[in-house]
Design an enzyme around this catalytic site. Structure first.
Site, PDB file in Angstrom:
ATOM      1  N   ARG A   1      41.590  60.454  35.235  1.00 19.32           N
ATOM      2  CA  ARG A   1      40.744  60.345  36.426  1.00 19.32           C
ATOM      3  C   ARG A   1      39.786  59.175  36.182  1.00 19.32           C
ATOM      4  O   ARG A   1      39.715  58.631  35.088  1.00 19.32           O
ATOM      5  CB  ARG A   1      40.032  61.651  36.788  1.00 19.32           C
ATOM      6  CG  ARG A   1      39.684  62.593  35.714  1.00 19.32           C
ATOM      7  CD  ARG A   1      38.678  62.061  34.732  1.00 19.32           C
ATOM      8  NE  ARG A   1      37.498  61.562  35.410  1.00 19.32           N
ATOM      9  CZ  ARG A   1      36.656  60.675  34.915  1.00 19.32           C
ATOM     10  NH1 ARG A   1      36.859  60.136  33.716  1.00 19.32           N
ATOM     11  NH2 ARG A   1      35.608  60.264  35.573  1.00 19.32           N
ATOM     12  N   GLY A   2      39.029  58.844  37.244  1.00 22.79           N
ATOM     13  CA  GLY A   2      38.159  57.673  37.149  1.00 22.79           C
ATOM     14  C   GLY A   2      38.887  56.489  37.769  1.00 22.79           C
ATOM     15  O   GLY A   2      40.083  56.264  37.494  1.00 22.79           O
ATOM     16  N   ALA A   3      38.168  55.737  38.602  1.00 23.39           N
ATOM     17  CA  ALA A   3      38.816  54.725  39.444  1.00 23.39           C
ATOM     18  C   ALA A   3      39.665  53.706  38.665  1.00 23.39           C
ATOM     19  O   ALA A   3      40.820  53.435  39.011  1.00 23.39           O
ATOM     20  CB  ALA A   3      37.746  53.997  40.258  1.00 23.39           C
TER      21      ALA A   3
ATOM     22  N   ASN B   1      30.951  57.082  45.452  1.00 28.10           N
ATOM     23  CA  ASN B   1      31.003  57.549  44.064  1.00 28.10           C
ATOM     24  C   ASN B   1      30.955  59.079  44.056  1.00 28.10           C
ATOM     25  O   ASN B   1      30.834  59.712  45.111  1.00 28.10           O
ATOM     26  CB  ASN B   1      29.841  56.963  43.254  1.00 28.10           C
ATOM     27  CG  ASN B   1      30.069  57.105  41.762  1.00 28.10           C
ATOM     28  OD1 ASN B   1      31.172  56.842  41.264  1.00 28.10           O
ATOM     29  ND2 ASN B   1      29.068  57.542  41.021  1.00 28.10           N
TER      30      ASN B   1
ATOM     31  N   ASP C   1      33.927  54.352  42.982  1.00 28.15           N
ATOM     32  CA  ASP C   1      35.357  54.444  43.291  1.00 28.15           C
ATOM     33  C   ASP C   1      35.751  53.467  44.385  1.00 28.15           C
ATOM     34  O   ASP C   1      36.936  53.175  44.572  1.00 28.15           O
ATOM     35  CB  ASP C   1      35.695  55.869  43.715  1.00 28.15           C
ATOM     36  CG  ASP C   1      35.390  56.830  42.571  1.00 28.15           C
ATOM     37  OD1 ASP C   1      34.219  57.232  42.442  1.00 28.15           O
ATOM     38  OD2 ASP C   1      36.297  57.113  41.786  1.00 28.15           O
TER      39      ASP C   1
ATOM     40  N   GLN D   1      32.261  66.401  34.831  1.00 27.75           N
ATOM     41  CA  GLN D   1      32.653  65.205  34.065  1.00 27.75           C
ATOM     42  C   GLN D   1      31.519  64.675  33.184  1.00 27.75           C
ATOM     43  O   GLN D   1      31.757  64.056  32.152  1.00 27.75           O
ATOM     44  CB  GLN D   1      33.104  64.081  35.012  1.00 27.75           C
ATOM     45  CG  GLN D   1      34.422  64.330  35.714  1.00 27.75           C
ATOM     46  CD  GLN D   1      34.231  64.941  37.085  1.00 27.75           C
ATOM     47  OE1 GLN D   1      33.282  65.680  37.319  1.00 27.75           O
ATOM     48  NE2 GLN D   1      35.130  64.648  38.009  1.00 27.75           N
TER      49      GLN D   1
END
Ligand code: MRU
Length: 381
Positions: A57-59, A257, A246, A205
């Site tokens: 995950r994470g852009a 975000n 993101d 997260q």
């Protein structure tokens, strides 16, 4: 970044590719911080599922994963002829794109892979160009994070207390991270500071991933409940906020975000605390004209109604927290207006949100007003 794994310190990347096996290698982020494990996705469908189910995950990390997934899918083609190949690649593209909607990086990454692939004359050549382009995207992501660290490090002064939200660290990119890059660079320059990690419910997260990263890198930090930031700001205990994003709209400077970012930006303005957003160039959407158009992922209510953790035997478990029978609403992201943002830390320097559009040529955008850049238009809802 370095990970202490089985008593040894070893460098790892969040996303990698095993070319002989045609497999995407990912750190299984749902197990962190309790267990460190690298998993292998052997088809593009598995890779898309890993994005959807948040193994990765994470852009930036899902951008690199989608780029490798597209190359992986292209290399899976067993048919004949260029036309059939293109149709197959279209399907792979759409499948990977649909995995998560808010971050623009996967679309920008895959558009770039396709652009490079189209220069091939045979299917075999296209397949090899696809992998080359995916690797180049991943390398560029690391380079961008390094530059963000260089530009952002002077913001982190000795003794500062810095707040961050969610995880925009190396686990959210290929390496280094964006919000964490200035922290790691300031640490390398010998400065001491303290980081407050918002817990970031419902998936935590901040408490799990950012706290784990900072611990691995030996940076002083505390996890705080999401609702504690206002109190700390009011008491003068936070000097600076840095978050990732993101999707940043190049035309308006609005920032999507993780849910809760907008609240922190409002609080930071109330207390006159600088609020920075750190991004690689693949996070800029040059096409959209209004933050309300950004597709906001709505996730399962169970995430809000319960919590994940490990039990005494080390097994990952979900427990119910909320009242049985209650339902939940779970938007994954929010949009922070440009006027609440002090600066956007990019690989080419720190800009005001309103300066993005006029600097679009330097930022990888188009010089023609209204032109499409990096395929962001295809991510529009
Ligand atoms: O839902 P996630 O974990 O994929 O959300 C992404 C994030 O971690 C953030 O919002 C982050 O700050 C930007 S992604 C680099």
């Amino acid at each position: 970044m370095n990970v202490i794994h089985r008593g040894r310190t070893k460098p790892f990347r969040t996303v990698d590719f095993d070319a002989p096996a045609n497999a995407v290698l990912l750190i299984e982020q749902r197990l962190l911080p309790h267990r460190f494990k690298v998993v292998s996705m052997s088809t593009h469908r598995d890779t898309a599922a890993a994005i959807r189910d948040m193994i990765v995950r994470g852009a930036g990390a899902i951008g690199a994963t989608a780029a490798y997934g597209l190359a992986q899918g292209a290399r899976e083609f067993g048919g004949r002829g260029r036309v059939a190949f293109e149709r197959h690649v279209d399907r792979v593209f759409e499948h990977l794109k649909s995995a998560r909607p808010t971050a623009v990086d996967p679309v920008n990454a895959m558009v770039e892979v396709r652009r490079r692939m189209s220069q091939g004359t045979t299917v075999a050549e296209c397949q090899s160009l696809a992998l080359e382009a995916a690797r180049a995207f991943a390398e560029e992501n690391v380079q961008h994070c390094r530059e963000i660290g260089r530009h952002g490090a002077p913001l982190i002064r000795e003794g500062m207390r810095v707040l961050t939200h969610c995880n925009a660290g190396w686990l959210a990119f290929v390496d280094i991270g964006t919000a964490t890059a200035p922290l790691y660079a300031a640490q390398a320059e010998g400065r001491n500071f303290h980081v407050f990690c918002d817990e970031t419910r419902p998936r935590s997260q901040g408490a799990t991933l950012t706290a784990w990263e900072l611990h691995q890198q030996g940076i002083a930090h505390s996890v705080i409940a999401d609702n504690a930031a206002g109190h700390l700001m009011q008491r003068g205990e936070i000097d600076l906020v840095i978050v990732g994003s993101d999707r940043v709209l190049g035309r308006t400077g609005e920032v999507a975000n993780k849910i809760g970012t907008y609240t922190k930006a409002v609080l930071a303005r109330r207390h006159r605390i600088p609020f920075y957003v750190a991004i690689p160039l693949s996070t800029i959407d040059w096409e959209m004209t209004d933050g309300l158009q950004i597709p906001i992922e709505e996730r399962a209510g169970e995430e809000v109604l319960g919590a994940w953790g490990v039990d005494a035997a080390g097994r990952r478990r979900q427990v119910r927290v909320a009242n049985p029978g209650s339902t939940a609403r779970n938007p994954g992201f929010d949009v922070t207006p440009a006027e609440l943002i002090t600066g956007i830390i990019t690989p080419v320097g720190i800009l005001k949100p309103g300066q993005l559009w006029k600097n679009r040529a330097r930022l990888g955008g188009t010089s023609a007003v209204g032109g499409s850049v990096g395929g962001a238009s295809s991510a529009s809802p």
